[in-house]
Design an enzyme around this catalytic site. Structure first.
Site, PDB file in Angstrom:
ATOM      1  N   ARG A 117       0.812  -1.236   0.000  1.00 51.09           N
ATOM      2  CA  ARG A 117       0.000   0.000   0.000  1.00 51.09           C
ATOM      3  C   ARG A 117       0.840   1.279   0.000  1.00 51.09           C
ATOM      4  NH1 ARG A 117      -2.880  -2.916   3.930  1.00 51.09           N
ATOM      5  NH2 ARG A 117      -4.547  -4.143   2.972  1.00 51.09           N
ATOM      6  N   LYS A 139       2.422  11.085 -11.743  1.00 47.12           N
ATOM      7  CA  LYS A 139       1.526  10.148 -12.414  1.00 47.12           C
ATOM      8  C   LYS A 139       2.259   8.848 -12.663  1.00 47.12           C
ATOM      9  CE  LYS A 139      -1.593  13.109 -15.061  1.00 47.12           C
ATOM     10  NZ  LYS A 139      -2.125  13.304 -16.421  1.00 47.12           N
ATOM     11  N   GLU A 181       7.630  16.937 -26.312  1.00 44.08           N
ATOM     12  CA  GLU A 181       7.093  17.435 -25.036  1.00 44.08           C
ATOM     13  C   GLU A 181       7.726  18.777 -24.670  1.00 44.08           C
ATOM     14  OE1 GLU A 181       4.638  16.079 -23.222  1.00 44.08           O
ATOM     15  OE2 GLU A 181       4.491  14.044 -24.011  1.00 44.08           O
ATOM     16  N   LYS A 223       6.226  22.515 -15.937  1.00 48.07           N
ATOM     17  CA  LYS A 223       5.347  21.444 -15.478  1.00 48.07           C
ATOM     18  C   LYS A 223       5.158  21.505 -13.963  1.00 48.07           C
ATOM     19  CE  LYS A 223       4.101  16.636 -15.774  1.00 48.07           C
ATOM     20  NZ  LYS A 223       4.259  15.339 -16.442  1.00 48.07           N
ATOM     21  N   GLU A 233      -4.962  17.010 -10.920  1.00 50.77           N
ATOM     22  CA  GLU A 233      -5.451  17.228 -12.280  1.00 50.77           C
ATOM     23  C   GLU A 233      -6.950  17.476 -12.366  1.00 50.77           C
ATOM     24  OE1 GLU A 233      -4.488  14.229 -15.178  1.00 50.77           O
ATOM     25  OE2 GLU A 233      -4.601  15.678 -16.769  1.00 50.77           O
ATOM     26  N   ARG A 237      -3.737  21.695 -14.847  1.00 53.66           N
ATOM     27  CA  ARG A 237      -2.798  20.638 -15.194  1.00 53.66           C
ATOM     28  C   ARG A 237      -3.176  19.919 -16.495  1.00 53.66           C
ATOM     29  NH1 ARG A 237      -0.353  16.072 -11.149  1.00 53.66           N
ATOM     30  NH2 ARG A 237       0.663  14.841 -12.764  1.00 53.66           N
ATOM     31  N   ASN A 241      -1.793  18.176 -21.434  1.00 51.51           N
ATOM     32  CA  ASN A 241      -2.182  17.132 -22.382  1.00 51.51           C
ATOM     33  C   ASN A 241      -2.362  17.630 -23.810  1.00 51.51           C
ATOM     34  OD1 ASN A 241      -2.253  14.897 -20.561  1.00 51.51           O
ATOM     35  ND2 ASN A 241      -4.086  15.803 -19.651  1.00 51.51           N
ATOM     36  N   HIS A 244      -2.256  15.204 -26.673  1.00 47.68           N
ATOM     37  CA  HIS A 244      -2.249  13.845 -26.120  1.00 47.68           C
ATOM     38  C   HIS A 244      -3.510  13.050 -26.434  1.00 47.68           C
ATOM     39  CE1 HIS A 244       1.341  15.183 -24.152  1.00 47.68           C
ATOM     40  NE2 HIS A 244       1.482  14.045 -23.512  1.00 47.68           N
ATOM     41  N   HIS A 248      -2.853   9.728 -28.097  1.00 46.20           N
ATOM     42  CA  HIS A 248      -3.214   8.437 -27.518  1.00 46.20           C
ATOM     43  C   HIS A 248      -4.008   7.596 -28.507  1.00 46.20           C
ATOM     44  CE1 HIS A 248      -2.823   9.827 -23.035  1.00 46.20           C
ATOM     45  NE2 HIS A 248      -1.666   9.636 -23.634  1.00 46.20           N
ATOM     46  N   HIS A 261       5.655   7.469 -28.037  1.00 43.95           N
ATOM     47  CA  HIS A 261       4.703   8.398 -27.422  1.00 43.95           C
ATOM     48  C   HIS A 261       4.931   9.824 -27.925  1.00 43.95           C
ATOM     49  CE1 HIS A 261       2.176  10.304 -24.426  1.00 43.95           C
ATOM     50  NE2 HIS A 261       3.201  11.029 -24.018  1.00 43.95           N
TER      51      HIS A 261
END
Lengths: 362, 362
Positions: A117, A139, A181, A223, A233, A237, A241, A244, A248, A261
């Protein structure tokens, strides 16, 4: 060496940026227990694992070496990290170290978030993309066969080492993918940085240490500023993207790992810019400026020829940014200023998607 | 209906306890989006799924039905929940509802913690064990073949519905397993509650609603108090693990699902009490008192006959409570007062482990 502090209250952490960092004991102050698990991949481990391990002789150091590639970023391979941790009896004071690109970082961070955990982890990103992107923001996660990054957690590292020396061994395509990026940060938030990039793109592609350090520092700073304002987010934030959602869709369509990517983000950024221009938000000359810098970075500016507008729509419908059926996209109000919006007509979107299709078939 | 508030700042939530709660729209105010995914198992779904769905007609309701049992509490079956969510295109405003025992709750909560890096979830526990244990505390997770609950997250529910009516269909063994945790709360924190349990054990085993409601309320209140003091389990919360280190070893040795979790905790509690008595912390008559109430609840007070002391040591070495090689156990300083300690000799521990072995072979 420059150090940037990511300001997240009690979860704040430093990013060290510069040359020859892997050969210095910069990680040691951040390891609280006696156990360290280095996670790397088959490409990176032979190059840099020894150098990192040499700093950690005071600890029980174990390693998990994963196959290289986005295709392996799944629960099954995260489970290999759990296997290694349990076989070597790592307890909840252990520290996981991610030595590799974004895939290794995402998987290791997710394993750290879930093992018992939650245990500590450290990022040692070895690609430009991971140095400017996954180093900041916490992330972590893996892909599912029905969608990219659909399974994950927010989990902040203790420290990040972004060593520009390791970029020397990075393949050309991957350097370009990272620059996608870097360009994005200029486009969404800092027109002056975009101008700097236009001037310094040749130096960056020659991998000059000074230029790389500045680009990494400035990218992480932008960032970090956005993440500090919005750790989970919900708002600003999401601007990160840009490109993206389209990107994606390209990655999912082509199968993870076929397009890098950053390459998908490059083409996706061009599509977002195209839609912004159709809406009259940016000028044709700005659109051309964006196309030029993406090309200068060695990036694709068109999606795969075989992807139809219908296919894009189908894939974008499962994007995490769909809220109750309405697609939200990051678009440009100006060069240097992005916005999250669903304020575009289906006709304009269809025109952008179809333009990619037509141009790709020329 | 009684309502207990679990006080965790912005993550606070209510537990509703009483009769006939499933037939009331108590969940609705806690569902923020339009989508609901009910996760249940093959045993519970035929009994209670319709009743729950009838309250949710205003939403897109989908279901994932898992096989029943601790043996399926693994990453592979959590992935089935992700499959269902993605196939039905659930977005990050979805709410997961766990309808079942602790296994369903742990898996659903973990899926909610990880799906799109975290979505809302609601617990509708249908066993006494899950009503008094996993309802409170936000621990979620799955097993790994090398250790129980080794993969997970802390993730708090929006609301918990503990309906005493659903306990009518609970098998006798499972009721006893739940009582093991109820007895534990008395032992670690509240001698008066233990006395109440001694008097009311026949009523509880007859499943009288009033007695069940009080036992659930008091159990959740004790756990909530400890969790509020220590959400991430660094200190006092560890007391809740009385009997669990021994118990987990039993479960791992026997294969998940052969011994019920509560049965293993029952035998494990007796072992912790035995060690406490050997250390001179509790009297022989207190030890006998603990043995009597466990027996009155229908619980085993001995580990499996074939488990050697060596086997216990081997399995307990991977317990999450091992810090840098030193085993910590929850032991009793008094009836109603527990402590986490590594302040016991290996000889006393060996005697307790061997006693189980010898007695089991009588």
């Amino acid at each position: 060496m420059q150090t940037l502090n990511v300001d997240l209250g009690e979860r704040s952490y430093p990013i060290h940026i510069g040359q020859n960092l892997l050969s210095r004991p910069l990680l040691v102050p951040f390891i609280k227990g006696r156990q360290v698990m280095i996670v790397s991949n088959e490409t990176v481990a032979p190059l840099y694992l020894d150098r990192l391990q040499a700093q950690l002789s005071a600890f029980q150091v174990d390693t998990v070496i994963l196959p290289d590639g986005e295709a392996y970023k799944d629960l099954e391979h995260v489970n290999r990290i759990f296997d290694g941790l349990l076989e070597r009896r790592h307890n909840r004071t252990t520290t996981l170290v991610a030595l590799g690109g974004g895939v290794v970082g995402d998987m290791t961070g997710f394993a750290a978030a879930c093992y018992q955990r939650g245990v500590a982890f450290i990022q040692v990103p070895t690609t430009l993309l991971s140095q400017v992107d996954s180093s900041v923001g916490g992330k972590t996660g893996v892909n599912h066969h029905l969608g990219k990054n659909m399974i994950g957690a927010f989990h902040q590292p203790q420290v990040v080492l972004a060593d520009t020396d390791v970029l020397a061994t990075l393949p050309e395509r991957e350097l370009s993918a990272g620059l996608a990026e870097v360009i994005k940060y200029g486009l969404i938030h800092d027109e002056a940085f975009l101008s700097w990039l236009e001037l310094n793109m040749p130096a960056l592609r020659r991998r000059e240490a000074g230029a790389l350090s500045y680009a990494i520092y400035r990218s992480c700073a932008i960032k970090a500023e956005m993440v500090a304002l919005d750790e989970r987010e919900s708002g600003i934030r999401a601007l990160l993207n840009l490109g993206h959602t389209f990107g994606h869709a390209i990655e999912t369509d082509q199968g993870y790992g076929q397009w890098l990517h950053g390459e998908a983000v490059g083409a996706g950024t061009m599509m977002a810019a195209d839609l912004s221009a159709r809406l009259g938000w940016i000028s044709p000359s700005s659109l051309e400026r964006i196309r030029r810098i993406l090309l200068a970075a060695g990036l694709p500016v068109l999606p795969p020829a075989e992807m139809s507008a219908e296919r894009f729509i189908e894939l974008m419908a499962v994007d995490k940014k769909v809220i109750d059926g309405s697609l939200r996209l990051v678009l440009l109000q100006n060069v240097g200023q992005a916005v999250v919006t669903s304020d575009f007509s289906q006709e304009h979107l269809a025109a952008t998607l179809a333009a990619g299709e037509r141009l790709g078939q020329l």
